[in-house]
Motif scaffolding. Structure first.
Motif, PDB file in Angstrom:
ATOM      1  N   ALA A  36     -10.002  12.990 -10.461  1.00  0.00           N
ATOM      2  CA  ALA A  36     -10.840  12.186 -11.378  1.00  0.00           C
ATOM      3  C   ALA A  36     -10.015  11.032 -11.950  1.00  0.00           C
ATOM      4  N   ILE A  37      -9.599  10.139 -11.063  1.00  0.00           N
ATOM      5  CA  ILE A  37      -8.755   9.025 -11.513  1.00  0.00           C
ATOM      6  C   ILE A  37      -9.456   7.683 -11.283  1.00  0.00           C
ATOM      7  N   ASP A  38     -10.810   7.759 -11.225  1.00  0.00           N
ATOM      8  CA  ASP A  38     -11.599   6.529 -11.133  1.00  0.00           C
ATOM      9  C   ASP A  38     -11.520   5.807 -12.492  1.00  0.00           C
ATOM     10  N   VAL A  39     -11.918   4.543 -12.507  1.00  0.00           N
ATOM     11  CA  VAL A  39     -12.085   3.862 -13.799  1.00  0.00           C
ATOM     12  C   VAL A  39     -13.185   4.597 -14.567  1.00  0.00           C
ATOM     13  N   SER A  40     -13.173   4.479 -15.899  1.00  0.00           N
ATOM     14  CA  SER A  40     -14.232   5.119 -16.688  1.00  0.00           C
ATOM     15  C   SER A  40     -15.512   4.306 -16.518  1.00  0.00           C
ATOM     16  N   ILE A  62      -7.822  -2.870  -4.003  1.00  0.00           N
ATOM     17  CA  ILE A  62      -6.749  -2.053  -3.395  1.00  0.00           C
ATOM     18  C   ILE A  62      -6.786  -0.703  -4.107  1.00  0.00           C
ATOM     19  N   GLY A  63      -7.239   0.331  -3.395  1.00  0.00           N
ATOM     20  CA  GLY A  63      -7.417   1.659  -3.986  1.00  0.00           C
ATOM     21  C   GLY A  63      -8.886   1.969  -4.207  1.00  0.00           C
ATOM     22  N   THR A  64      -9.518   2.593  -3.199  1.00  0.00           N
ATOM     23  CA  THR A  64     -10.970   2.832  -3.233  1.00  0.00           C
ATOM     24  C   THR A  64     -11.315   4.141  -3.921  1.00  0.00           C
ATOM     25  N   LEU A  65     -10.542   5.194  -3.656  1.00  0.00           N
ATOM     26  CA  LEU A  65     -10.878   6.571  -4.033  1.00  0.00           C
ATOM     27  C   LEU A  65     -12.303   6.869  -3.531  1.00  0.00           C
ATOM     28  N   GLY A  66     -13.207   7.298  -4.414  1.00  0.00           N
ATOM     29  CA  GLY A  66     -14.574   7.613  -3.971  1.00  0.00           C
ATOM     30  C   GLY A  66     -15.528   6.447  -4.117  1.00  0.00           C
ATOM     31  N   TYR A  68     -16.110   4.462  -6.824  1.00  0.00           N
ATOM     32  CA  TYR A  68     -16.823   4.250  -8.095  1.00  0.00           C
ATOM     33  C   TYR A  68     -16.666   2.800  -8.581  1.00  0.00           C
ATOM     34  N   SER A  69     -15.411   2.339  -8.664  1.00  0.00           N
ATOM     35  CA  SER A  69     -15.210   0.937  -9.074  1.00  0.00           C
ATOM     36  C   SER A  69     -15.778  -0.008  -8.018  1.00  0.00           C
ATOM     37  N   THR A  70     -15.702   0.412  -6.753  1.00  0.00           N
ATOM     38  CA  THR A  70     -16.206  -0.429  -5.654  1.00  0.00           C
ATOM     39  C   THR A  70     -17.708  -0.698  -5.828  1.00  0.00           C
ATOM     40  N   LEU A  86      -9.318  -1.336   0.224  1.00  0.00           N
ATOM     41  CA  LEU A  86      -8.250  -0.731   1.033  1.00  0.00           C
ATOM     42  C   LEU A  86      -7.925   0.665   0.497  1.00  0.00           C
ATOM     43  N   GLU A  87      -7.910   1.647   1.374  1.00  0.00           N
ATOM     44  CA  GLU A  87      -7.674   3.030   0.943  1.00  0.00           C
ATOM     45  C   GLU A  87      -6.787   3.751   1.948  1.00  0.00           C
ATOM     46  N   PHE A  88      -5.814   4.476   1.423  1.00  0.00           N
ATOM     47  CA  PHE A  88      -4.867   5.184   2.270  1.00  0.00           C
ATOM     48  C   PHE A  88      -5.431   6.484   2.849  1.00  0.00           C
ATOM     49  N   GLU A  89      -6.187   7.223   2.033  1.00  0.00           N
ATOM     50  CA  GLU A  89      -6.627   8.567   2.428  1.00  0.00           C
ATOM     51  C   GLU A  89      -7.967   8.506   3.172  1.00  0.00           C
ATOM     52  N   ARG A  91     -10.025  10.796   3.882  1.00  0.00           N
ATOM     53  CA  ARG A  91     -11.065  11.612   3.227  1.00  0.00           C
ATOM     54  C   ARG A  91     -11.680  10.858   2.042  1.00  0.00           C
ATOM     55  N   HIS A  92     -10.836  10.144   1.275  1.00  0.00           N
ATOM     56  CA  HIS A  92     -11.364   9.360   0.162  1.00  0.00           C
ATOM     57  C   HIS A  92     -12.323   8.287   0.691  1.00  0.00           C
ATOM     58  N   ALA A  93     -11.905   7.639   1.765  1.00  0.00           N
ATOM     59  CA  ALA A  93     -12.732   6.566   2.344  1.00  0.00           C
ATOM     60  C   ALA A  93     -14.079   7.117   2.829  1.00  0.00           C
ATOM     61  N   ALA A 115      -2.289   2.417   4.773  1.00  0.00           N
ATOM     62  CA  ALA A 115      -1.466   1.980   3.637  1.00  0.00           C
ATOM     63  C   ALA A 115      -1.767   0.506   3.384  1.00  0.00           C
ATOM     64  N   ALA A 116      -2.025   0.165   2.147  1.00  0.00           N
ATOM     65  CA  ALA A 116      -2.426  -1.214   1.846  1.00  0.00           C
ATOM     66  C   ALA A 116      -1.380  -2.218   2.316  1.00  0.00           C
ATOM     67  N   LEU A 117      -0.111  -1.832   2.248  1.00  0.00           N
ATOM     68  CA  LEU A 117       0.930  -2.792   2.680  1.00  0.00           C
ATOM     69  C   LEU A 117       0.902  -2.998   4.195  1.00  0.00           C
ATOM     70  N   ILE A 136      -6.523  -4.346  -8.353  1.00  0.00           N
ATOM     71  CA  ILE A 136      -5.417  -3.532  -7.831  1.00  0.00           C
ATOM     72  C   ILE A 136      -5.369  -2.207  -8.586  1.00  0.00           C
ATOM     73  N   ASP A 137      -5.584  -1.109  -7.853  1.00  0.00           N
ATOM     74  CA  ASP A 137      -5.693   0.213  -8.498  1.00  0.00           C
ATOM     75  C   ASP A 137      -5.280   1.288  -7.487  1.00  0.00           C
ATOM     76  N   ALA A 138      -4.056   1.165  -6.950  1.00  0.00           N
ATOM     77  CA  ALA A 138      -3.609   2.142  -5.937  1.00  0.00           C
ATOM     78  C   ALA A 138      -2.287   2.758  -6.381  1.00  0.00           C
TER      79      ALA A 138
HETATM   80  N1  SAM Z   1     -10.430   2.201  -7.884  1.00  0.00           N
HETATM   81  C1  SAM Z   1     -10.872   3.577  -7.838  1.00  0.00           C
HETATM   82  C2  SAM Z   1     -11.967   3.781  -8.864  1.00  0.00           C
HETATM   83  O1  SAM Z   1     -11.782   3.354 -10.011  1.00  0.00           O
HETATM   84  O2  SAM Z   1     -13.002   4.383  -8.520  1.00  0.00           O
HETATM   85  C3  SAM Z   1      -9.737   4.527  -8.134  1.00  0.00           C
HETATM   86  C4  SAM Z   1      -8.568   4.381  -7.233  1.00  0.00           C
HETATM   87  S1  SAM Z   1      -7.390   5.680  -7.433  1.00  0.00           S
HETATM   88  C5  SAM Z   1      -6.708   5.348  -8.998  1.00  0.00           C
HETATM   89  C6  SAM Z   1      -6.106   5.201  -6.348  1.00  0.00           C
HETATM   90  C7  SAM Z   1      -6.451   5.262  -4.890  1.00  0.00           C
HETATM   91  O3  SAM Z   1      -5.445   4.533  -4.185  1.00  0.00           O
HETATM   92  C8  SAM Z   1      -6.463   6.673  -4.314  1.00  0.00           C
HETATM   93  O4  SAM Z   1      -7.654   6.920  -3.621  1.00  0.00           O
HETATM   94  C9  SAM Z   1      -5.282   6.685  -3.356  1.00  0.00           C
HETATM   95  O5  SAM Z   1      -5.489   7.475  -2.191  1.00  0.00           O
HETATM   96  C10 SAM Z   1      -5.175   5.213  -2.997  1.00  0.00           C
HETATM   97  N2  SAM Z   1      -3.828   4.828  -2.536  1.00  0.00           N
HETATM   98  C11 SAM Z   1      -2.632   5.353  -2.917  1.00  0.00           C
HETATM   99  N3  SAM Z   1      -1.638   4.760  -2.262  1.00  0.00           N
HETATM  100  C12 SAM Z   1      -2.198   3.841  -1.451  1.00  0.00           C
HETATM  101  C13 SAM Z   1      -1.681   2.917  -0.513  1.00  0.00           C
HETATM  102  N4  SAM Z   1      -0.383   2.822  -0.276  1.00  0.00           N
HETATM  103  N5  SAM Z   1      -2.560   2.131   0.136  1.00  0.00           N
HETATM  104  C14 SAM Z   1      -3.893   2.211  -0.096  1.00  0.00           C
HETATM  105  N6  SAM Z   1      -4.434   3.078  -0.968  1.00  0.00           N
HETATM  106  C15 SAM Z   1      -3.602   3.877  -1.637  1.00  0.00           C
END
Ligand code: SAM
Length: 220
Positions: A36-40, A62-66, A68-70, A86-89, A91-93, A115-117, A136-138
């Motif tokens: 549960a690390i989405d934005v509120s 950068i950082g999709t998770l589920g 929510y912010s998207t 952009l999302e690393f996992e 399953r999250h994508a 990996a975003a990089l 940017i939220d990764a």
């Molecule tokens: N923005 C999302 C929201 O508010 O709903 C929350 C994103 S969460 C804080 C961070 C996300 O970044 C996680 O899903 C994680 O898997 C992803 N992440 C971590 N390292 C990453 C990387 N190197 N490249 C891309 N995504 C990455």
């Protein structure tokens, strides 16, 4: 003021200003085992309003998770707009894709897994039209690298937001060995030194505790 009071205020603000239209997304994320690390909700709506205020049509996240912010960002860009997230996992994508489609904004959003990089140089090679907003939220250790990439992918007037830079106040500790705190300090110092950006940081409290986000405008 206690954290309980921050929660009470957040609940009141969400009830009054946000509503619960997307609470199903957060439930779906929880059911899928996502952290549960989405934005509120209040922060999500705030992001949406920033995107609308600047007339953003192209957003890079950068950082999709589920997603929510998207979803908040995708609603802001309108039917003809585009969000690349952009999302690393994988399953999250996958969970994000389901949530985005269910929210009716799936066609506006492209999720790139990896990996975003690794994804950012590929994206830059495609020479896309400049992004109006980068969120940017990764992984926080790479925040400064992400801002450098964002500078390559934006234009003067674009906005770059970096989430979670205050870290319960730990950002003030110059001796901290926490990699995320160091990443936050690095990006704040970079924002202060980078002549192509004007930036500030706003501290926040609420259901996600004490944190804050950096807001930067590309000036040249
Ligand atoms: N923005 C999302 C929201 O508010 O709903 C929350 C994103 S969460 C804080 C961070 C996300 O970044 C996680 O899903 C994680 O898997 C992803 N992440 C971590 N390292 C990453 C990387 N190197 N490249 C891309 N995504 C990455």
């Amino acid at each position: 003021m206690t954290n309980g009071q921050w929660d009470d205020v957040d609940r009141y603000l969400v009830q009054t200003l946000v509503g619960d239209a997307d609470s199903g997304v957060l439930q779906a994320n929880s059911a899928a085992g996502l952290p549960a690390i989405d934005v509120s909700p209040a922060q999500g709506k705030f992001l949406h309003l920033i995107a609308r205020s600047i007339g953003a049509r192209r957003v890079l996240e950068i950082g999709t998770l589920g997603g929510y912010s998207t979803i908040w960002l995708a609603r802001a860009v309108g039917e003809d707009g585009q969000v690349i997230s952009l999302e690393f996992e994988p399953r999250h994508a996958e969970v994000a894709r389901e949530n985005l489609d269910r929210a009716g904004v799936g066609k506006r959003v492209e999720i790139r897994v990896g990996a975003a990089l690794d994804s950012l140089p590929v994206l830059a090679q495609e020479e896309p039209a400049p992004f109006d907003l980068v969120f940017i939220d990764a992984d926080k250790i790479n925040n400064a690298n992400y801002v450098q990439w964002a500078l390559r992918l934006t234009r003067p007037g674009s906005v770059i937001i970096v989430d979670n830079v205050v870290r319960h106040g730990a950002v003030a500790d110059a001796e901290s060995t926490d990699p995320s705190v160091r990443g936050s300090r690095e990006v704040i110092e970079m924002l202060g030194a980078e002549p192509r950006l004007e930036a500030s940081v706003l501290q926040t409290v609420g259901s996600k505790g004490w944190d804050g986000f950096a807001y930067a405008v590309v000036v040249e």
